[in-house]
Structures are given as structure tokens and as C-alpha cells.
Design a protein around this motif. Structure first.
Motif, mmCIF file in Angstrom:
data_model
loop_
_atom_site.group_PDB
_atom_site.id
_atom_site.type_symbol
_atom_site.label_atom_id
_atom_site.label_comp_id
_atom_site.label_asym_id
_atom_site.label_seq_id
_atom_site.Cartn_x
_atom_site.Cartn_y
_atom_site.Cartn_z
ATOM 1 N N ALA A 263 0.816 -1.218 0.000
ATOM 2 C CA ALA A 263 0.000 0.000 0.000
ATOM 3 C C ALA A 263 0.846 1.264 0.000
ATOM 4 N N ILE A 264 1.986 1.240 0.681
ATOM 5 C CA ILE A 264 2.815 2.441 0.818
ATOM 6 C C ILE A 264 3.935 2.488 -0.226
ATOM 7 N N CYS A 265 4.554 1.345 -0.485
ATOM 8 C CA CYS A 265 5.711 1.325 -1.396
ATOM 9 C C CYS A 265 5.321 1.144 -2.861
ATOM 10 N N ASN A 266 4.159 0.544 -3.097
ATOM 11 C CA ASN A 266 3.725 0.315 -4.481
ATOM 12 C C ASN A 266 2.218 0.550 -4.595
ATOM 13 N N PRO A 267 1.750 1.763 -4.285
ATOM 14 C CA PRO A 267 0.301 2.015 -4.184
ATOM 15 C C PRO A 267 -0.452 1.850 -5.495
ATOM 16 N N LEU A 268 0.200 2.126 -6.640
ATOM 17 C CA LEU A 268 -0.486 2.035 -7.925
ATOM 18 C C LEU A 268 -0.849 0.591 -8.282
ATOM 19 N N ARG A 269 -0.109 -0.358 -7.758
ATOM 20 C CA ARG A 269 -0.369 -1.776 -8.080
ATOM 21 C C ARG A 269 -1.063 -2.510 -6.928
ATOM 22 N N TYR A 270 -1.433 -1.753 -5.890
ATOM 23 C CA TYR A 270 -2.037 -2.390 -4.709
ATOM 24 C C TYR A 270 -3.292 -3.186 -5.058
ATOM 25 N N ALA A 271 -4.172 -2.588 -5.862
ATOM 26 C CA ALA A 271 -5.457 -3.234 -6.181
ATOM 27 C C ALA A 271 -5.281 -4.505 -6.996
ATOM 28 N N LEU B 120 10.314 8.067 4.438
ATOM 29 C CA LEU B 120 11.296 9.141 4.584
ATOM 30 C C LEU B 120 11.518 9.904 3.280
ATOM 31 N N LYS B 121 11.169 9.260 2.160
ATOM 32 C CA LYS B 121 11.350 9.904 0.860
ATOM 33 C C LYS B 121 10.131 10.735 0.449
ATOM 34 N N ILE B 122 9.022 10.572 1.186
ATOM 35 C CA ILE B 122 7.796 11.302 0.849
ATOM 36 C C ILE B 122 7.961 12.778 1.204
ATOM 37 N N SER B 123 7.677 13.656 0.248
ATOM 38 C CA SER B 123 7.856 15.090 0.485
ATOM 39 C C SER B 123 6.604 15.728 1.080
ATOM 40 N N SER B 124 5.435 15.223 0.693
ATOM 41 C CA SER B 124 4.178 15.785 1.194
ATOM 42 C C SER B 124 3.991 15.455 2.675
ATOM 43 N N LYS B 125 3.754 16.495 3.478
ATOM 44 C CA LYS B 125 3.595 16.282 4.922
ATOM 45 C C LYS B 125 2.331 15.493 5.241
ATOM 46 N N ASN B 126 1.244 15.761 4.501
ATOM 47 C CA ASN B 126 -0.008 15.041 4.755
ATOM 48 C C ASN B 126 0.126 13.554 4.438
ATOM 49 N N ALA B 127 0.733 13.241 3.296
ATOM 50 C CA ALA B 127 0.940 11.842 2.916
ATOM 51 C C ALA B 127 1.902 11.161 3.881
ATOM 52 N N HIS B 128 2.897 11.903 4.287
ATOM 53 C CA HIS B 128 3.880 11.391 5.262
ATOM 54 C C HIS B 128 3.192 11.023 6.577
ATOM 55 N N GLN B 129 2.322 11.932 7.068
ATOM 56 C CA GLN B 129 1.627 11.704 8.327
ATOM 57 C C GLN B 129 0.628 10.550 8.223
ATOM 58 N N LYS B 130 -0.083 10.469 7.100
ATOM 59 C CA LYS B 130 -1.059 9.399 6.889
ATOM 60 C C LYS B 130 -0.379 8.030 6.882
ATOM 61 N N ALA B 131 0.744 7.938 6.201
ATOM 62 C CA ALA B 131 1.485 6.669 6.143
ATOM 63 C C ALA B 131 1.997 6.277 7.521
ATOM 64 N N LEU B 132 2.492 7.252 8.269
ATOM 65 C CA LEU B 132 2.994 6.973 9.622
ATOM 66 C C LEU B 132 1.871 6.499 10.544
#
Length: 330
Positions: free
Chosen positions: A144-152, A245-257
Motif C-alpha cells: 500500500a505504501i511502497c507500491n500504491p499504484l499496483r495495490y489493487a 522518509l522519501k515522501i515530500s508531502s507532509k499530509n501523505a507522510h503523516q497518513k502513512a505513519l
């Protein structure tokens, strides 16, 4: 005070009645579960948290299963994994608590060899299945986090069901040899187990035959299963953390954490008591026996009670759906 005395008087009369009918068998083919030796006088008090934790566990996990089953929007891989986890959390204390309460309340200490081996098999089988579910959940978060485009496409509901079936088959095949080996062993006359459950180490000690192969298999099995599963979980989360750690967006970073924190909390509630209980049993020779027994029982009671609470609090979508069914509508 008067009501407390009447409770103890009733409890004493029940014990006398049980003793009169000899409900703790003296049959030599029967094992005797002693409960918590050294704390027999406190059994009735110890039963209160035991039964409370068990009821909370059943309510929480059945609520989770019911809500996910009713809500079509929750028919996703993540929530199917939560249902698998809930099933193991229902099964684990159910194989221990009813018998323990029978010992605490009614002095029903007898259990046959077949019953003992059956309890041991299901306890360890469900434990291995629980661990496999946690590994699958870690893989789910990795995709879900490392390969979200292929998750489904990678993790469909059918794939989750297949992974659950593989975990169940693995658990059965790994654990089944233990009771089969022990069923072929002669047991000594002293068949007293100082525990609330049929612990395999206690059965090993009572076997009169050569149990070298069985002992080696048991130790190797637990080490390999625990070690392999923890290694796979650690690998998944190291890759997840590197990606976060490579995610630049703070919202996406917080959601993943936040998502990872929930899963890590559940894993800690399972593995930490398990490892601590095993370490104190093997290396804590100075610790009183009743402490070992209480720790082993809490390991089977606390995680199943906490898991639905953790997910109910930390997962907004699930929390909203639970509130929809449990709160009164205006």
C-alpha cells in the motif's frame, strides 16, 4: 460486607458439593490442572479479571466481525485481514479461559490426555496462524505504501483469502506433529500440571520415554516460526520506513505513519508479551512459579482484548462504522 461473606459461603458450599461427587477425577489416565499453585485461596478473585478480559475480547472482536460483514465499503483486503486477526483473537482465549474458570470456580481440574493434547494443538496452531496474519498485514502495508499504484492488482480479496488458507495449512502442518509425538509417549504416574492449561513443556517433563526428537522439534519449530515471521515483518517495515522518509508531502507522510503506527502497536501487543513470557520461563529461575503462570495467561488474554480497541480507535473509517451501529440514531 455481608454480601461478600455470603458469596464466599456459597463458593465454599459449591466446593464441598464438588468434592462430595468427586468431580476432580482420580483416574490414572487423567491429568490434573492445578490452576495457579500458591494462589489457590485467591482463585475466585483471579477469575474476575480473567472473565472480564475474556468478555471484553469477545465483544470487541465479534463487533469488528459484524461491522465488517455488514458494511460493503469495508470489504477490502485490510479489513479482511482484521477479520482474520479477530478470529484468532476469539479462538485463543476460548481454548483456555473456560477450563481455567472451571478450575477457579468449581475445582474441575481433571482433563484427559486427548483433551490435553487437543488444547495444546489448537493453542499453538492458532498462535502460528496469528503470527502469519501479522506477516500478511505487514506485507499489505508494504504494498500500500511502497507500491500504491499496483495495490489493487497485487492484493485482491481473493488473494487475501488464499494467503489466509496458506497460513492455516502452515500452522496445522507445523503443529500437528507435536501432539502426535506426545500421544505415543508413556507418561509417569504423577500427572499433575501446575498450570491453568496443558503446556507442552509440562507434558514433556511428565513423559517417561525418550522425548529428545520431540523436544528438539518443538524448540526448532518455535524458533524458526517466530524468527522467520519477525524477520519478514522487520524487512517489510524497514522498506516502508525508507519509502516514508522519501515522501515530500507532509499530509501523505503523516497518513502513512499513522497507518504503520496502528499495525506496529498490534504487533507489539502480540510479540512483546510472548517473548517476555518465554524469556522469563527459560531464564527467570528466581521468579516464583505463579508469576510464570500469570504471565503466560495474560499473554493469551491481553492482546485479543486490546487489538479491536486499537483498531477501533486508530482507524477512522472503522471507528465511524462502529459508531453507526452502536450509537443511538436520533
Amino acid at each position: 460486607m455481608r454480601s461478600t461473606l455470603s458469596i464466599f459461603e456459597s463458593y465454599r458450599r459449591i466446593n464441598h458439593l464438588i468434592a462430595a461427587f468427586n468431580l476432580t477425577p482420580s483416574d490414572p489416565s487423567t491429568f490434573i490442572l492445578m490452576g495457579i499453585p500458591g494462589l489457590e485461596a485467591a482463585h475466585i478473585w483471579i477469575s474476575i479479571p480473567f472473565s472480564t478480559f475474556y468478555v471484553i475480547s469477545l465483544l470487541g472482536n465479534f463487533t469488528l466481525l459484524s461491522v465488517v460483514g455488514k458494511e460493503q465499503t469495508l470489504h477490502k483486503p485490510m479489513y479482511l485481514l482484521l477479520c482474520m486477526l479477530a478470529l484468532t483473537d476469539i479462538a485463543t482465549p476460548t481454548f483456555v479461559v473456560p477450563k481455567a474458570l472451571g478450575i477457579f470456580w468449581f475445582n474441575l481440574k481433571g482433563i484427559t490426555l486427548a483433551g490435553c493434547l487437543t488444547q495444546m494443538f489448537f493453542l499453538h496452531m492458532v498462535s502460528v496462524m496469528h503470527s502469519a496474519t501479522l506477516v500478511t498485514m505487514a506485507f499489505d502495508r508494504y504494498v500500500a505504501i511502497c507500491n500504491p499504484l499496483r495495490y489493487a492488482t497485487i492484493l485482491t480479496n481473493a488473494q487475501i483469502a488464499n494467503l489466509g488458507l496458506v497460513g492455516l495449512i502452515r500452522a496445522v502442518l507445523f503443529i500437528l506433529p507435536l501432539p502426535l509425538f506426545l500421544s505415543q509417549q508413556p507418561f509417569c504416574t504423577n500427572r499433575i500440571i501446575p498450570h491453568t492449561q496443558c503446556e507442552y513443556t509440562a507434558l514433556f517433563k511428565m513423559a517417561c520415554g525418550d522425548i529428545t526428537v520431540t523436544r528438539i522439534y518443538g524448540l526448532t519449530l518455535m524458533s524458526v516460526v517466530m524468527g522467520l515471521d519477525l524477520m519478514l515483518i522487520a524487512l517489510s517495515y524497514s522498506l516502508i520506513i525508507r519509502t516514508i522518509l522519501k515522501i515530500s508531502s507532509k499530509n501523505a507522510h503523516q497518513k502513512a505513519l499513522n497507518t504503520c503506527t496502528t499495525h506496529i502497536c498490534v504487533m507489539l501487543t502480540y510479540y512483546t508479551p510472548s517473548i517476555f513470557s518465554n524469556l522469563t520461563y527459560r531464564f527467570g529461575q528466581g521468579i516464583a512459579p505463579h508469576v510464570h503462570i500469570i504471565l503466560a495467561d495474560l499473554y493469551l488474554l491481553i492482546p485479543p482484548m486490546l487489538n479491536p480497541i486499537i483498531y477501533g480507535v486508530r482507524t477512522k473509517e472503522l471507528r465511524d462504522k462502529v459508531s453507526k451501529y452502536t450509537c443511538c440514531r436520533r
